[in-house]
Design an enzyme around this catalytic site. Structure first.
Site, PDB file in Angstrom:
ATOM      1  N   LYS A 170       0.859  -1.184   0.000  1.00 43.77           N
ATOM      2  CA  LYS A 170       0.000   0.000   0.000  1.00 43.77           C
ATOM      3  C   LYS A 170       0.895   1.233   0.000  1.00 43.77           C
ATOM      4  O   LYS A 170       1.714   1.422   0.906  1.00 43.77           O
ATOM      5  CB  LYS A 170      -0.918   0.017   1.209  1.00 43.77           C
ATOM      6  CG  LYS A 170      -1.793   1.275   1.266  1.00 43.77           C
ATOM      7  CD  LYS A 170      -2.374   1.493   2.640  1.00 43.77           C
ATOM      8  CE  LYS A 170      -2.902   2.923   2.740  1.00 43.77           C
ATOM      9  NZ  LYS A 170      -3.330   3.264   4.107  1.00 43.77           N
ATOM     10  N   GLY A 231      -7.591   9.446  10.350  1.00 47.20           N
ATOM     11  CA  GLY A 231      -7.816   9.500  11.794  1.00 47.20           C
ATOM     12  C   GLY A 231      -8.899  10.452  12.249  1.00 47.20           C
ATOM     13  O   GLY A 231      -9.129  10.600  13.450  1.00 47.20           O
ATOM     14  N   ALA A 257      -9.252   5.662   5.056  1.00 45.25           N
ATOM     15  CA  ALA A 257      -9.069   6.827   5.931  1.00 45.25           C
ATOM     16  C   ALA A 257     -10.361   7.598   6.157  1.00 45.25           C
ATOM     17  O   ALA A 257     -11.133   7.836   5.231  1.00 45.25           O
ATOM     18  CB  ALA A 257      -7.999   7.774   5.400  1.00 45.25           C
ATOM     19  N   GLY A 258     -10.591   7.960   7.404  1.00 40.15           N
ATOM     20  CA  GLY A 258     -11.708   8.820   7.762  1.00 40.15           C
ATOM     21  C   GLY A 258     -12.948   8.129   8.263  1.00 40.15           C
ATOM     22  O   GLY A 258     -13.890   8.783   8.715  1.00 40.15           O
ATOM     23  N   ASN A 279      -8.355   1.907  10.552  1.00 41.45           N
ATOM     24  CA  ASN A 279      -7.496   1.589  11.691  1.00 41.45           C
ATOM     25  C   ASN A 279      -8.002   2.267  12.959  1.00 41.45           C
ATOM     26  O   ASN A 279      -8.445   1.607  13.889  1.00 41.45           O
ATOM     27  CB  ASN A 279      -6.047   2.012  11.409  1.00 41.45           C
ATOM     28  CG  ASN A 279      -5.111   1.642  12.537  1.00 41.45           C
ATOM     29  OD1 ASN A 279      -4.893   0.462  12.800  1.00 41.45           O
ATOM     30  ND2 ASN A 279      -4.581   2.629  13.235  1.00 41.45           N
ATOM     31  N   THR A 280      -7.974   3.604  12.974  1.00 39.44           N
ATOM     32  CA  THR A 280      -8.324   4.349  14.183  1.00 39.44           C
ATOM     33  C   THR A 280      -9.737   4.049  14.660  1.00 39.44           C
ATOM     34  O   THR A 280      -9.989   3.972  15.870  1.00 39.44           O
ATOM     35  CB  THR A 280      -8.168   5.860  13.936  1.00 39.44           C
ATOM     36  OG1 THR A 280      -6.868   6.118  13.406  1.00 39.44           O
ATOM     37  CG2 THR A 280      -8.340   6.648  15.221  1.00 39.44           C
TER      38      THR A 280
END
Length: 327
Positions: A170, A231, A257-258, A279-280
């Site tokens: 990635k 994040g 993301a987001g 992830n977050t």
């Protein structure tokens, strides 16, 4: 004397005059579960035995099926490898590797992103990710998190390939530390160079359809537009752009993301995305394992909703039951 009839648009030659009932039984059909039209006239089921077919008769034989056409589900395939789960999770920000492993199991994900970092020389016995998440059972996806130039990203992935033999990677090349938005000029350059070195590149990018198309033309094996800043947990901020990317792409589109909660993941999938990376949203949830389970269901539900095809939006109310004939 043979008789030729047309059944559902196809000519059939019969040994002689036969009844509708005999024809259906001979074809292995249950007369109780079908309807027959002869020369544009419906044949009552009670007359199947008394209705004899003649030369040139045209029959339509129908049955009930599920309404609509079910769209074919295409497999989630990246660079020739097919995965059951459309959810990809990260391995950062967890309090422990054990918690990360538990969240992974709950999520059902088969791919995890991993960062390449220096070995801790002062404590070589420190716990390692591979002790909790087996790269032989789960696909490791080395990423270039924290890289701000094409050169840094390429250097990082060369080390990843040397460390584990990974060529599916990635790529993310960031523009600045405040927004963590992708630097698309450097991203395009890094993509081209990595492809020349034999890497299979999944690319984190802006939600710009033109940039996404250019990455695909270069040879990226997956396009990964952001939903919102890394994040942030804001969810999909540009559904129009994401949908345009999906409509044009011939490779998997994975929102990256987001994402903040399950409904965000469902929205991304309902737009037609092939997968979601996060992830977050899981790692910083109050209960990461429970959130991982929620994300698993959200991705699956969103995909089903996309395949089912949502109802059209309307400006005014439309009653489910007719208002005529009310008492």
């Amino acid at each position: 004397m043979s008789v030729t009839v047309t059944i559902n648009g196809e000519a059939r030659h019969l040994g002689g005059p036969v009844s509708v009932s005999a024809l259906l039984i001979g074809m292995g059909l249950d007369p109780a579960k079908i309807a027959v039209e002869r020369n544009h006239e419906v044949v009552p089921r009670s007359l199947y035995g008394d209705t004899t077919l003649a030369q040139g008769d045209k029959l339509e034989i129908v049955q009930f099926i599920g309404g609509g056409n079910e769209p074919a589900e295409k497999p989630f395939t990246i660079a020739g490898r097919t995965f059951r789960s459309r959810l990809i999770i990260g391995t950062g920000k967890y309090k422990t590797y054990a918690l990360n492993a538990a969240a992974l199991e709950a999520s059902g994900a088969e791919i995890v992103t991993v960062a390449v970092r220096r070995v801790n020389l002062t404590d070589p016995t420190q716990e390692k990710l591979v002790d909790f998440i087996d790269p032989k059972k789960v696909t490791y996806l080395p990423n270039t998190a924290g890289c701000f130039t094409a050169e840094d990203a390429i250097r990082t992935l060369r080390l990843a390939r040397e460390a584990g033999g990974w060529t599916l990677v990635k790529l993310e090349v960031l523009g600045d530390k405040k927004t963590l938005y992708p630097n698309m000029i450097e991203t395009l350059r890094a993509t081209e160079l990595l492809l020349k070195e034999g890497f299979q590149v999944m690319v984190y990018c802006s939600d710009d359809p033109l940039m996404a198309k250019r990455l695909e033309e270069l040879g990226a094996c997956a396009i990964m537009p952001l939903a919102a800043p890394i994040g942030s947990g804001l969810g999909v901020q540009n559904p129009v752009g994401i949908r345009m990317i999906v409509e044009e792409a011939k490779v998997p589109v994975i929102v990256d993301a987001g994402v903040g909660t399950a409904s965000d993941a469902a929205v991304a999938m309902e737009l037609g995305c092939d997968g979601v990376l996060m992830n977050t949203a899981i790692a910083e949830a109050k209960d990461p394992v429970m959130m991982a389970r929620a994300m698993r269901h959200a991705v699956e539900a969103g995909r089903l909703a996309y395949l089912a095809g949502r109802m059209a939006k309307k400006r005014y109310a439309d009653p489910s039951s007719p208002l005529a004939g009310l008492i």
